[in-house]
Design a protein around this motif. Structure first.
Motif, PDB file in Angstrom:
ATOM      1  N   GLN A 126      -7.211  16.151 -11.848  1.00  0.00           N
ATOM      2  CA  GLN A 126      -8.525  16.703 -12.180  1.00  0.00           C
ATOM      3  C   GLN A 126      -9.449  15.634 -12.747  1.00  0.00           C
ATOM      4  N   GLU A 127      -8.916  14.807 -13.648  1.00  0.00           N
ATOM      5  CA  GLU A 127      -9.720  13.758 -14.266  1.00  0.00           C
ATOM      6  C   GLU A 127     -10.263  12.776 -13.227  1.00  0.00           C
ATOM      7  N   ARG A 128      -9.432  12.447 -12.243  1.00  0.00           N
ATOM      8  CA  ARG A 128      -9.867  11.485 -11.229  1.00  0.00           C
ATOM      9  C   ARG A 128     -10.647  12.148 -10.086  1.00  0.00           C
ATOM     10  N   GLN A 129     -10.835  13.453 -10.176  1.00  0.00           N
ATOM     11  CA  GLN A 129     -11.585  14.174  -9.151  1.00  0.00           C
ATOM     12  C   GLN A 129     -11.003  13.931  -7.754  1.00  0.00           C
ATOM     13  N   MET A 130      -9.723  14.285  -7.571  1.00  0.00           N
ATOM     14  CA  MET A 130      -9.086  14.030  -6.282  1.00  0.00           C
ATOM     15  C   MET A 130      -8.294  15.230  -5.769  1.00  0.00           C
ATOM     16  N   GLU A 131      -8.704  16.440  -6.188  1.00  0.00           N
ATOM     17  CA  GLU A 131      -7.974  17.634  -5.739  1.00  0.00           C
ATOM     18  C   GLU A 131      -8.005  17.790  -4.226  1.00  0.00           C
ATOM     19  N   GLU A 132      -9.185  17.612  -3.609  1.00  0.00           N
ATOM     20  CA  GLU A 132      -9.301  17.790  -2.155  1.00  0.00           C
ATOM     21  C   GLU A 132      -8.545  16.698  -1.412  1.00  0.00           C
ATOM     22  N   THR A 133      -8.638  15.476  -1.897  1.00  0.00           N
ATOM     23  CA  THR A 133      -7.909  14.375  -1.284  1.00  0.00           C
ATOM     24  C   THR A 133      -6.410  14.635  -1.327  1.00  0.00           C
ATOM     25  N   MET A 134      -5.909  15.113  -2.451  1.00  0.00           N
ATOM     26  CA  MET A 134      -4.474  15.325  -2.611  1.00  0.00           C
ATOM     27  C   MET A 134      -3.945  16.481  -1.774  1.00  0.00           C
ATOM     28  N   SER A 135      -4.824  17.396  -1.348  1.00  0.00           N
ATOM     29  CA  SER A 135      -4.367  18.565  -0.598  1.00  0.00           C
ATOM     30  C   SER A 135      -3.687  18.182   0.710  1.00  0.00           C
ATOM     31  N   SER A 136      -4.046  17.022   1.273  1.00  0.00           N
ATOM     32  CA  SER A 136      -3.428  16.597   2.531  1.00  0.00           C
ATOM     33  C   SER A 136      -2.277  15.621   2.304  1.00  0.00           C
ATOM     34  N   TRP A 137      -1.926  15.378   1.045  1.00  0.00           N
ATOM     35  CA  TRP A 137      -0.847  14.443   0.725  1.00  0.00           C
ATOM     36  C   TRP A 137       0.448  15.141   0.315  1.00  0.00           C
ATOM     37  N   THR A 138       0.417  16.457   0.171  1.00  0.00           N
ATOM     38  CA  THR A 138       1.574  17.178  -0.348  1.00  0.00           C
ATOM     39  C   THR A 138       2.765  17.080   0.591  1.00  0.00           C
ATOM     40  N   PHE A 139       3.951  16.893   0.022  1.00  0.00           N
ATOM     41  CA  PHE A 139       5.182  16.812   0.804  1.00  0.00           C
ATOM     42  C   PHE A 139       5.846  18.186   0.840  1.00  0.00           C
ATOM     43  N   ALA A 140       7.003  18.260   1.488  1.00  0.00           N
ATOM     44  CA  ALA A 140       7.764  19.507   1.538  1.00  0.00           C
ATOM     45  C   ALA A 140       8.064  19.979   0.114  1.00  0.00           C
ATOM     46  N   ALA A 359      -9.488   6.558  -4.009  1.00  0.00           N
ATOM     47  CA  ALA A 359      -9.203   7.878  -3.434  1.00  0.00           C
ATOM     48  C   ALA A 359      -9.721   8.982  -4.343  1.00  0.00           C
ATOM     49  N   ARG A 360     -11.043   9.119  -4.380  1.00  0.00           N
ATOM     50  CA  ARG A 360     -11.706  10.112  -5.225  1.00  0.00           C
ATOM     51  C   ARG A 360     -12.613  10.972  -4.353  1.00  0.00           C
ATOM     52  N   ASP A 361     -12.592  12.288  -4.596  1.00  0.00           N
ATOM     53  CA  ASP A 361     -13.488  13.177  -3.859  1.00  0.00           C
ATOM     54  C   ASP A 361     -14.951  12.918  -4.193  1.00  0.00           C
ATOM     55  N   ASP A 362     -15.204  12.435  -5.418  1.00  0.00           N
ATOM     56  CA  ASP A 362     -16.581  12.291  -5.897  1.00  0.00           C
ATOM     57  C   ASP A 362     -17.116  10.869  -5.781  1.00  0.00           C
ATOM     58  N   PRO A 391      -4.295  11.438   5.819  1.00  0.00           N
ATOM     59  CA  PRO A 391      -3.338  10.339   5.640  1.00  0.00           C
ATOM     60  C   PRO A 391      -2.265  10.341   6.725  1.00  0.00           C
ATOM     61  N   PRO A 392      -1.436   9.302   6.799  1.00  0.00           N
ATOM     62  CA  PRO A 392      -0.352   9.239   7.786  1.00  0.00           C
ATOM     63  C   PRO A 392       0.594  10.432   7.650  1.00  0.00           C
ATOM     64  N   ILE A 393       1.286  10.726   8.737  1.00  0.00           N
ATOM     65  CA  ILE A 393       2.222  11.847   8.726  1.00  0.00           C
ATOM     66  C   ILE A 393       3.321  11.602   7.699  1.00  0.00           C
ATOM     67  N   ALA A 394       3.790  12.684   7.079  1.00  0.00           N
ATOM     68  CA  ALA A 394       4.838  12.590   6.064  1.00  0.00           C
ATOM     69  C   ALA A 394       6.184  12.833   6.723  1.00  0.00           C
ATOM     70  N   SER A 395       6.757  11.792   7.293  1.00  0.00           N
ATOM     71  CA  SER A 395       8.058  11.926   7.950  1.00  0.00           C
ATOM     72  C   SER A 395       8.816  10.620   7.813  1.00  0.00           C
ATOM     73  N   GLU A 396      10.116  10.724   7.534  1.00  0.00           N
ATOM     74  CA  GLU A 396      10.924   9.515   7.474  1.00  0.00           C
ATOM     75  C   GLU A 396      11.095   8.889   8.851  1.00  0.00           C
ATOM     76  N   LYS A 397      10.667   9.611   9.901  1.00  0.00           N
ATOM     77  CA  LYS A 397      10.749   9.111  11.277  1.00  0.00           C
ATOM     78  C   LYS A 397       9.374   8.668  11.783  1.00  0.00           C
ATOM     79  N   THR A 398       8.460   8.345  10.870  1.00  0.00           N
ATOM     80  CA  THR A 398       7.089   8.002  11.248  1.00  0.00           C
ATOM     81  C   THR A 398       7.033   6.916  12.319  1.00  0.00           C
ATOM     82  N   ALA A 399       7.761   5.835  12.122  1.00  0.00           N
ATOM     83  CA  ALA A 399       7.711   4.718  13.077  1.00  0.00           C
ATOM     84  C   ALA A 399       8.188   5.158  14.458  1.00  0.00           C
ATOM     85  N   GLU A 400       9.296   5.903  14.504  1.00  0.00           N
ATOM     86  CA  GLU A 400       9.820   6.361  15.799  1.00  0.00           C
ATOM     87  C   GLU A 400       8.842   7.326  16.478  1.00  0.00           C
TER      88      GLU A 400
END
Length: 436
Positions: A126-140, A359-362, A391-400
């Motif tokens: 919240q302090e860094r104003q990055m809620e929207e940015t982080m929404s696409s970074w969440t892992f399983a 990486a800040r929304d604001d 951001p890049p896909i979240a997979s341990e098989k990204t390179a393959e």
């Protein structure tokens, strides 16, 4: 003499016991209770200088913490250097330069710990104003294993001076507009090309970030590609993306051999571009001036419907905390990061030193960055589109996975060896096999 020997023996025994007790108190803790930890900076002088400055300031303010900032090994790659250090038990407490895909690989082997388990994480976001940015970074399982430091929304540059010669008042925004510009260009200047990119016919996995994923993210409105180790790509968007590449190739609009500065020389009029390009232009091509010779745009989309707020690929990396560090070191590393990113002035210093957008929304609206963006207007569109960058896909098989996008899809499509539909079916089948 016997008495003296006995006294010396007691003294030596005491030193040994004291040393053992110090060792057992936890690696990274000095005898006076100070927490020591190592921070690996990206192998880039400007980034290393930033973190050294931050660490020095933090240590002056915070008693009981010692931070050693060193550049991470980069031979044969920084990822390989980190993996070697983990295997040898020499990993730092925290490092930057971690992509989302590499973080997924490290998380799968329990080599890094989730940021969201630290007290203060939600407040930091919240302090860094990055809620929207982080929404696409969440892992399983909604865990967060990497905290993005910077985010480059990859854009396209267009030679608007050449487009004007061809009768176009603005840069193309849709596939049809791009193809019309390409057709007119080839009619007027047969030796010129729309886009010069030798990587289009190479299987290099990370090259797909700057061609396929830029256009796929725009066509799919940022739809995930791999989720929870399953292919969840938007089939229609993927086929349209391949079809667009096929149409450009069929019109002889793509230069796929190596060329030196083709965009700057006017041999091509379209270029995938990150903000690191501008310092090079300032030195080598001062005639490249936004609004005069070129314009920056988000990737083109299949139809007019998607032009209002298109998505793109985010060239972005961040920080990860390593499981091999002691709990004290992990907490100290998080506290340091929290201190750095709780103050926008530190993000401004980062921006000034590296030209990499925090990486800040604001970023485009926060007063802390107004003057800097005013002095560097070419960076404004990057700041505006941080929330639209995937951001890049979240997979341990990204390179393959990304290598298969090239070998089974993009490479043969550009070479005219496969139709778009067949190429995507082959890509899907191959990726499903890898992810099983």
């Amino acid at each position: 003499m016997k008495k003296l020997c006995f006294v010396l023996l007691l003294m030596i025994s005491g030193l040994i016991i004291s040393g053992c007790q110090s060792d057992s108190s936890g690696e990274g803790n000095s005898s006076d209770g100070e927490v020591e930890f190592e921070f690996w900076a990206a192998p880039n002088p400007t980034q290393e200088a930033f973190w050294e400055d931050m660490a020095q300031q933090y240590m002056e303010e915070e008693d009981g913490v010692s931070i050693k900032v060193t550049p991470m090994p980069e031979s044969p790659s920084s990822e390989a250097g980190i993996q070697s250090a983990i295997a040898a038990g020499n990993a730092p407490a925290i490092s930057e330069n971690i992509s989302r895909g590499f973080a997924a690989q490290l998380a799968a082997s329990s080599a890094i710990v989730p940021f969201d388990e630290f007290d203060g994480y939600d407040n930091l976001i919240q302090e860094r104003q990055m809620e929207e940015t982080m929404s696409s970074w969440t892992f399983a399982d909604d865990q967060q294993f990497v905290l993005p430091v910077y985010s480059n929304p990859m854009l396209f540059a267009w030679r608007t001076d050449i487009l004007a010669e061809l009768g176009f008042e603005e840069a193309p925004r849709t596939y049809d507009e791009v193809l019309k510009a390409g057709e007119k260009l080839k009619a007027e200047y047969p030796e010129k090309f729309l886009w010069s990119r030798a990587d289009l016919v190479k299987p290099t996995w990370h090259a797909r970030w700057f061609d396929f994923f830029m256009l796929y993210n725009a066509a799919s409105d940022g739809n995930n590609f791999v989720e929870d180790n399953k292919l969840v790509a938007d089939n229609e968007a993927a086929v349209k993306t391949f079809k667009f590449f096929s149409q450009m190739a069929e019109g002889d609009m793509l230069l796929t051999r190596e060329a030196t500065d083709p965009f700057e020389s006017g041999d091509s009029i379209m270029m995938d571009i990150g903000p690191w390009t501008f310092s090079y232009w300032d030195e080598k091509f001062p005639e490249m001036v936004e609004g005069e010779t070129y314009e920056l745009t988000m990737p083109p989309v299949p139809s007019e419907e998607g032009t209002e707020n298109p998505k793109t690929f985010a060239d972005t990396k961040g920080l990860s905390i390593y499981a091999s560090a002691t709990k004290e070191q992990q907490q100290a590393a998080f506290d340091f990061v929290n201190w750095v990113f709780s103050n926008p002035e530190n993000d401004l210093k980062w921006f000034e030193k590296t030209n990499l957008p925090p990486a800040r929304d604001d970023l485009a609206t926060n007063d802390a960055f107004t003057d800097f963006l005013g002095e560097n207007p070419e960076l404004k569109k990057y700041a505006d589109n941080i929330p639209n960058a995937v951001p890049p896909i979240a997979s341990e098989k990204t390179a393959e996975v990304q290598e298969l996008i090239g070998t089974e899809g993009l490479n043969p499509v550009v070479k005219g060896e496969k139709e778009a539909q067949q190429a995507w079916e082959d890509v899907r089948s191959a990726i499903d096999g890898v992810l099983k």
